[in-house]
Design an enzyme around this catalytic site. Structure first.
Site, PDB file in Angstrom:
ATOM      1  N   ASP A   1      -4.093  -2.313   3.788  1.00 29.83           N
ATOM      2  CA  ASP A   1      -4.277  -1.727   2.802  1.00 29.83           C
ATOM      3  C   ASP A   1      -5.023  -0.795   2.979  1.00 29.83           C
ATOM      4  O   ASP A   1      -5.077   0.317   2.138  1.00 29.83           O
ATOM      5  CB  ASP A   1      -4.588  -2.434   1.768  1.00 29.83           C
ATOM      6  CG  ASP A   1      -3.643  -3.231   1.134  1.00 29.83           C
ATOM      7  OD1 ASP A   1      -3.020  -4.695   1.504  1.00 29.83           O
ATOM      8  OD2 ASP A   1      -3.139  -2.997   0.576  1.00 29.83           O
TER       9      ASP A   1
ATOM     10  N   LYS B   1      -3.650  -8.372   2.986  1.00 23.30           N
ATOM     11  CA  LYS B   1      -3.536  -9.647   1.676  1.00 23.30           C
ATOM     12  C   LYS B   1      -5.003 -10.614   2.017  1.00 23.30           C
ATOM     13  O   LYS B   1      -4.703 -10.700   3.393  1.00 23.30           O
ATOM     14  CB  LYS B   1      -2.190  -9.584   1.883  1.00 23.30           C
ATOM     15  CG  LYS B   1      -2.067 -11.264   0.889  1.00 23.30           C
ATOM     16  CD  LYS B   1      -2.237 -11.249  -0.343  1.00 23.30           C
ATOM     17  CE  LYS B   1      -1.884  -8.956  -1.690  1.00 23.30           C
ATOM     18  NZ  LYS B   1      -2.835  -9.351  -2.669  1.00 23.30           N
TER      19      LYS B   1
ATOM     20  N   ALA C   1       0.983  -0.950  -0.118  1.00 16.99           N
ATOM     21  CA  ALA C   1       0.097   0.088   0.287  1.00 16.99           C
ATOM     22  C   ALA C   1       1.267   1.248  -0.110  1.00 16.99           C
ATOM     23  O   ALA C   1       0.514   1.895  -0.722  1.00 16.99           O
ATOM     24  CB  ALA C   1      -0.782  -0.215   1.311  1.00 16.99           C
TER      25      ALA C   1
END
Ligand code: MRU
Length: 323
Positions: free
Chosen positions: A222, A233, A33
């Site tokens: 993220d 993830k 990210a």
């Protein structure tokens, strides 16, 4: 560093235009990210350098096109949109100024985003290391290390800081199917940093926890919703459920640029779906029938209730979250 070539080859990849940067983000040449936010910011600076516009409106049109194109690469990590918005604000503030000043300002802003992320990671490392007990066995998922950021890492930054204090006995590295960020990237970083680690297939995490061999879990993020729900993830949610079942604290480490206050809960986070070939293949070799339909979400959402604390550059936040 071209992350698709690791761990076998350490090859640098340079981009001269914003569409090249966009392609690199889409293809995971640069991923993670914060790293994609930094890359996109430099993409906008490149667009400004390459633009032949002679007036502000022309430059603005070129840059809006670049911002749109870069923003269309990956939907989940909010750092991408945060960085692009920061660049857009700077462009708009430049109305009436010489175009060369705007171009120089954009390059300086991209550099500032990079520098600030590196500093944030180091601060996160210091805050997070305080949560790590002596002799800790830490499990991590995906890659939230130097490669995924401007440097040092978020979750891996916490591990590095704790390791520097002599507190890390072992890091369990989840391989992280389907794209193997754990085995290709995190294990590579552990080797580079000389941190004791063992690679496990994702399906081994439950057993390792059951045997009492994990003291804490730390992952990156993220996008973090206002209530603390965290997209990371694919597989992270499963690890968090396992950690709760085994009474192991599950921590998330992320900079403030990963927090999206506009999103009340994880239910509204857009989850990227990637190419079926990532699941049908392993290491470039086909392992499933071409005809088999595939579902390939790149991220999942871990509910805040499973997260013991969120480690940021401003300190450690615990529920209920008030960022
Ligand atoms: O698809 P990726 O490899 O970009 O996904 C990356 C992750 O999920 C990371 O854990 C996250 O971006 C944090 S990186 C500091």
């Amino acid at each position: 560093m071209d992350q698709t070539r690791l761990p076998l080859e350490e090859v640098e990849r340079s981009c001269a235009t914003w569409p090249e940067v966009a392609d690199c983000i889409r293809a995971l040449v640069v991923r993670g990210a914060p790293a994609i936010g930094v890359a996109a910011a430099f993409g906008v600076a490149l667009a400004a350098r390459r633009s032949g516009a002679r007036d502000f409106e022309g430059l603005l049109a070129d840059l809006e096109e670049a911002i749109k194109g870069l923003g269309a690469t990956r939907p989940t990590a909010v750092n991408l949109f945060w960085a692009l918005e920061r660049m857009r604000r700077l462009i708009l503030a430049g109305r009436g100024r010489p175009l060369e000043d705007i171009r120089a300002g954009l390059l300086a802003e991209a550099q500032a985003i990079l520098d600030e992320d590196l500093a944030a990671n180091r601060a996160m490392g210091a805050h997070g290391a305080a949560l790590v007990p002596a002799g800790a066995r830490i499990l991590t998922h995906c890659n939230a290390g130097a490669l995924a950021t401007a440097g040092y890492g978020t979750a891996v930054g916490v591990i590095r800081a704790a390791h520097a204090q002599g507190k890390v006995a072992l890091v369990w590295v989840d391989e992280t199917r389907p794209v193997l960020q754990g085995s290709r990237l995190t294990a590579w970083e552990m080797v580079k940093e000389g941190i004791p680690h063992r690679l496990i297939s994702d399906v081994a995490a439950a057993s390792v926890m059951q045997r009492g061999e994990v003291d804490l879990v730390v992952t990156g993020a993220d996008r973090i919703a206002a209530n603390g729900d965290t997209a990371n993830k694919i597989g992270t949610y499963g690890v968090a459920v396992l950690a709760r079942h085994h009474g192991i604290p599950f921590y998330v480490a992320a900079p403030f640029s990963t927090i999206d206050p506009a999103i009340a809960s994880g239910a509204s986070i857009v989850i990227e779906e990637r190419d079926p070939s990532e699941v049908r293949q392993l290491g470039g070799r086909q392992t499933a029938p071409s005809e088999s339909p595939v579902y390939n979400p790149a991220f999942d959402v871990t509910p805040a209730e499973l997260i013991a604390a969120i480690i940021t550059e401003r300190g450690v936040y615990r529920p209920p979250y008030a960022f």
